[in-house]
Design a protein around this motif. Sequence first.
Motif, mmCIF file in Angstrom:
data_model
loop_
_atom_site.group_PDB
_atom_site.id
_atom_site.type_symbol
_atom_site.label_atom_id
_atom_site.label_comp_id
_atom_site.label_asym_id
_atom_site.label_seq_id
_atom_site.Cartn_x
_atom_site.Cartn_y
_atom_site.Cartn_z
ATOM 1 N N PHE F 47 -73.646 8.420 -3.637
ATOM 2 C CA PHE F 47 -73.922 8.161 -2.229
ATOM 3 C C PHE F 47 -72.729 7.549 -1.506
ATOM 4 C CE2 PHE F 47 -78.436 8.252 -3.682
ATOM 5 C CZ PHE F 47 -78.912 9.185 -2.779
ATOM 6 N N TYR F 48 -72.113 6.553 -2.121
ATOM 7 C CA TYR F 48 -71.048 5.844 -1.429
ATOM 8 C C TYR F 48 -69.929 6.799 -1.021
ATOM 9 C CZ TYR F 48 -67.274 2.542 -0.543
ATOM 10 O OH TYR F 48 -66.240 1.855 0.028
ATOM 11 N N GLU F 49 -69.419 7.542 -1.996
ATOM 12 C CA GLU F 49 -68.338 8.478 -1.686
ATOM 13 C C GLU F 49 -68.807 9.519 -0.672
ATOM 14 O OE1 GLU F 49 -69.535 7.896 -4.758
ATOM 15 O OE2 GLU F 49 -67.999 8.187 -6.301
ATOM 16 N N PHE F 51 -70.936 9.301 1.769
ATOM 17 C CA PHE F 51 -70.956 8.841 3.167
ATOM 18 C C PHE F 51 -69.536 8.663 3.714
ATOM 19 C CE2 PHE F 51 -75.371 7.317 2.137
ATOM 20 C CZ PHE F 51 -76.013 8.131 3.057
ATOM 21 N N ILE F 52 -68.634 8.174 2.864
ATOM 22 C CA ILE F 52 -67.245 8.072 3.315
ATOM 23 C C ILE F 52 -66.712 9.464 3.622
ATOM 24 C CG2 ILE F 52 -64.885 7.390 2.641
ATOM 25 C CD1 ILE F 52 -66.713 4.993 3.032
ATOM 26 N N ALA F 55 -67.807 11.090 6.998
ATOM 27 C CA ALA F 55 -67.077 10.662 8.201
ATOM 28 C C ALA F 55 -65.676 11.239 8.232
ATOM 29 C CB ALA F 55 -67.035 9.133 8.255
ATOM 30 N N HIS F 79 -73.087 14.539 2.366
ATOM 31 C CA HIS F 79 -73.647 14.339 3.702
ATOM 32 C C HIS F 79 -72.744 14.917 4.788
ATOM 33 C CE1 HIS F 79 -75.954 11.420 1.377
ATOM 34 N NE2 HIS F 79 -76.858 11.482 2.334
#
Lengths: 248, 248, 248, 248, 248, 248
Positions: F47-49, F51-52, F55, F79
């Motif tokens: 998830f963390y990567e 979302f980065i 963007a 995402h």
Amino acid sequence: MRILVVNCNTSAGMTAAIGDVARAAALPGTRVVAVEPSWGVSSAEGFYESFISAAAVLDLLATTEESFDAVVMAGFGEHGREGARQLLDVPVVDITEAAAALAVLVGHRFGVVTTAPTAVAGIEHSLATAGVAGRCAGIRATAIGVLDLHGDLDRTAAALIAGGRELIAAGADALVLGCAGMAGLDLELERALGVPVIDGVAAAVALCESLVRLGKTTSKAGPYTRPDLLKDRPGWPVGLHRPVPVDA
Amino acid sequence: MRILVVNCNTSAGMTAAIGDVARAAALPGTRVVAVEPSWGVSSAEGFYESFISAAAVLDLLATTEESFDAVVMAGFGEHGREGARQLLDVPVVDITEAAAALAVLVGHRFGVVTTAPTAVAGIEHSLATAGVAGRCAGIRATAIGVLDLHGDLDRTAAALIAGGRELIAAGADALVLGCAGMAGLDLELERALGVPVIDGVAAAVALCESLVRLGKTTSKAGPYTRPDLLKDRPGWPVGLHRPVPVDA
Amino acid sequence: MRILVVNCNTSAGMTAAIGDVARAAALPGTRVVAVEPSWGVSSAEGFYESFISAAAVLDLLATTEESFDAVVMAGFGEHGREGARQLLDVPVVDITEAAAALAVLVGHRFGVVTTAPTAVAGIEHSLATAGVAGRCAGIRATAIGVLDLHGDLDRTAAALIAGGRELIAAGADALVLGCAGMAGLDLELERALGVPVIDGVAAAVALCESLVRLGKTTSKAGPYTRPDLLKDRPGWPVGLHRPVPVDA
Amino acid sequence: MRILVVNCNTSAGMTAAIGDVARAAALPGTRVVAVEPSWGVSSAEGFYESFISAAAVLDLLATTEESFDAVVMAGFGEHGREGARQLLDVPVVDITEAAAALAVLVGHRFGVVTTAPTAVAGIEHSLATAGVAGRCAGIRATAIGVLDLHGDLDRTAAALIAGGRELIAAGADALVLGCAGMAGLDLELERALGVPVIDGVAAAVALCESLVRLGKTTSKAGPYTRPDLLKDRPGWPVGLHRPVPVDA
Amino acid sequence: MRILVVNCNTSAGMTAAIGDVARAAALPGTRVVAVEPSWGVSSAEGFYESFISAAAVLDLLATTEESFDAVVMAGFGEHGREGARQLLDVPVVDITEAAAALAVLVGHRFGVVTTAPTAVAGIEHSLATAGVAGRCAGIRATAIGVLDLHGDLDRTAAALIAGGRELIAAGADALVLGCAGMAGLDLELERALGVPVIDGVAAAVALCESLVRLGKTTSKAGPYTRPDLLKDRPGWPVGLHRPVPVDA
Amino acid sequence: MRILVVNCNTSAGMTAAIGDVARAAALPGTRVVAVEPSWGVSSAEGFYESFISAAAVLDLLATTEESFDAVVMAGFGEHGREGARQLLDVPVVDITEAAAALAVLVGHRFGVVTTAPTAVAGIEHSLATAGVAGRCAGIRATAIGVLDLHGDLDRTAAALIAGGRELIAAGADALVLGCAGMAGLDLELERALGVPVIDGVAAAVALCESLVRLGKTTSKAGPYTRPDLLKDRPGWPVGLHRPVPVDA
């Protein structure tokens, strides 16, 4: 590449119209052959006709001597697609699922404008078993019969536009033409409503071309395994798949 | 009361067996007539056969001159039930949904033991579109073909018992016989496994009797509205429904 | 065959009315005994009453000395059915699930007309946990209390017909009477609305008869295993199930 | 602030243990009163006991003369919470939904370790009707009875740890203690398994405190509207809610 | 206890307002620090802004040198919460799921009143992936932009009340403020509409306090395992969690 | 026609490999430009990567001065796709949904073989919000990192084949490569496993070509309406869509 487009009813006029739309959508190197079953129903607007139509279409597919690289099943919400997949090795694309597959790429939720109110439940089943109902915002029937769609085109367009407006108000931001007989009316609706409108016949042709060009064929490892009763039957469907270059 | 039990395949032997089970389940005043379509498939174990079978069964129903008070569709997981409901005024009960309807009254979750692995997906669709999949704990295929079920009954029973055990381990506390050809084997499974086992043919006969005795007929206010193409067709299905006393 | 029909509230007048409907629906050889709990609530129109009623009904079942072949739980949307199944070996049929089971055989989607608005959420839970919510088109409350249903029958019928019309407009093509106290009003609604209307009490009696005649009893292999705290308790529910011929 | 913690069974020993855990979790200014119903079941491990317990707990709530700022229903997977919400104005928090609510904040999917296999189906219903089943990875029964949990604590812990391991292997990354009688064992499981373990009693106390401090009370605009039969009954539940400062 | 409340947009004015609401909701011993990302979007009213905002918030969290006991993500329906959980050991609570978690404890179905129509789809996704969409009765957009909410408070309140009325008519008996910028308006809506109204910021603060006081931290056994690329990075998020007494 | 293929991570080597696969799949007249964001993450496996990465990809799309006819988002399960649709008028196709869309045309249920276990939850979310999770039979992680896929190709292939076997045993009859970095390995898996294997990059290119040739653009009537904050921004995305002939 050669694509067989099968009208689900016996109306030769509708076959011709569907064939025209399919050809307009096809790549330069694709040859489209549009056919209708030799028996069945003149139009399919409910479960009964849909089941008769499914068998007539499967019979046509099982007895066609010529071979094709892919098959478009041109009956919106009609039954039979999983049977055709069991019968054939080449890709089989139903216009219902094809329209939904493209609609969700350009809109968040799609609405379906269709013909008779009796057709709605079958479309719901078709989207649900295809696994693509989750982003359908609704289905609206225009109450114009399949064979009357081309009688008074202004009236047809007006009814589709009215149905489309209701669907947009209900949360759709894309539309799907819910009948093979509506093929070609997508642009008029787009102009009137300002949302993308997907014609399942064109969508299915494009998806067939994509699958053939990528060399994909129907899985024979699950429920689409060929039925025993066709084991000894000669014919194009089995083992004859040969991917054809685009410029063939 | 007269109930028409329609085998979905063309095997007269299976029709006879199904008829026996139906008669054993029926009330004293019920007359069961078991038939098979004059064309179609000798057995249905996947989508292709199911769609052919559906049309053959609908054709039989549309051309039967005699009238009945209710119809049992004796093909587990096969297509066509909504089409028969559109065609007929009298109640139509499919053995798939009948078995599920009774199973959830005596068990918390039911499992289905069926024939070929290719039949599983169609059964899943049938339970899902019937709206009764929520309490199904799983479907197990025995890999014994429909027409081989009665060949070696010990082997068949052993395979069904093994499948039933797996389903119970997976959370089922009731079972459903997933093929009309298994009719009559419910008691043997009950003895071996200690859980209620529902035979769809018997269940469907009982449900038909219930609906007829309560005077209920198929709704013509929604998608089961009779299709236009049958509008002018004479025959028993339309307008001939007459509830018959149990002792008739 | 002997069927115990349990009114979920303490109103003897309603018990009598429910008993009449149950007897009218029963086979000639069936004896119906209608009872109400000796404590509990005079009517159940929401969660609180429903939970009180469930315990009162279970208490009645656990202390009834006479034995029966099946039990009808005559409280629409009320709790307790899974508890009764745990307590008893004989079939237990709740009128909520019984009505839904028959409704989906004669209609594509059913609507429920009920009493107080506070009853709706409990009915939703009951249909959902029974696994039959998928084909429910909606639930409409008439705002007539359970005990007022028989006060002004014309007003009651008018309210039910109005609710039924809304449900049909929302996609229902069959209706279900959403309160045991409405038993007997199904025919009037059918005449007014032209769709099949299912009375859960009659439906549950028919389903009990079907299960008993087919020799099915409640599974003791899953969550309906008898609770330990009743292990040493004497009484009819345990081990006394004896299928009775229809003509008994 | 005063919180009433209601054990769902009649075992005073378990009430004391639950009260200790609740008090340990409470804010300094919170007074916890733990009670059990005066009738009902000594333990609840299935549907039957759960329904009896629900009525006994509601009876206790309806007859308690003292007033409280919130109620914790300390029966994991037991029925009755919506009935208590209908009865009372103050917040009612069930330990089942409380545990799930906190578990999904620290884990992606939670597993539930519970007592008897017969309790699993009721927990599934409780999570489903609460609307929080979507992130449950599974429920495992240890086959240790509610009243035996504290008999041999090492055996209990070992069984819970074994169940937790299975759930983690099945996709859980957080656990929930599936019985009020397990209260206090969360830390031991956390140490053994390395995942967060939520005790519903502590979670429910914290949620009650949060709701009271934010001044929230149970909605009376929907199905939790007070039932008519309690209209004229005096008592604390109606109109007596008075938020109390934390340091009261 | 120290809680970091992160506004998802760059508007310092909104950060201040959110901080005030958070502090008013916090326990006496809790210190609230409210911040906004140093880059990103001035307001988030749709998918595009939401994804930009998610990265900006994660960047802020990854570079904050100070350590906290819990984090509130104060963007209603915005993305990023699972990423923050992967990054941090301390509890991370998103105001969307926090509001839903409390709303279902005091109401049967909740409605969400939000800002721009483009925000609705993201809120739907957020509730669905959180697993709490099942009890949402609907989402209504007021068409007032995030940054205009505080411009004309009477107009804002009137729009929220109108949206709330529609949601109550659609079945909601509790409401949720669907934007961090609405924080503090819950009481006014409660007075006007007579149903509980949950402010996600206050709810999230209370849930953070609960988790910290119970000693729960984010699971590192599933998808919230820390990503490799942060393996060697120093900083508060990893290993620095130290539960702090309430009166710290 | 010009298609922009955006690698979701910053690894130029992976961009090149993805570009090669995209070009091999494209029609003769299509020009593929493959790029990676100038900032973000070197690989995205949770998830963390994700979302980065979202963007960073949106930033790239918002600042690219050149215009294209369609965009492929080449991050499996990552995402951002709805944000790109809000930003752009031209079709945006995510490889996750593209792979699923083609897989369900040639198989009954598809399985996904992916990289790190932490990636699974994000893929589940992506399939669910795309509305195509219904026919996914499961997701298996190989535990080979994104950037290690090409290190030891034999090991990678063996791991993918092992994962594929498990998925087929679990009911899949088609597979999807669950990482853009696996692009090109589909044929090897097909040979080894005998089921169709879909590479999302190739599938997305084909779907982009189909949409562009049919003249479809992203709906601006729903949540993909362009955000206000980009209102005055110049650039290709807005109003520059010009369908280009295939032979352009």
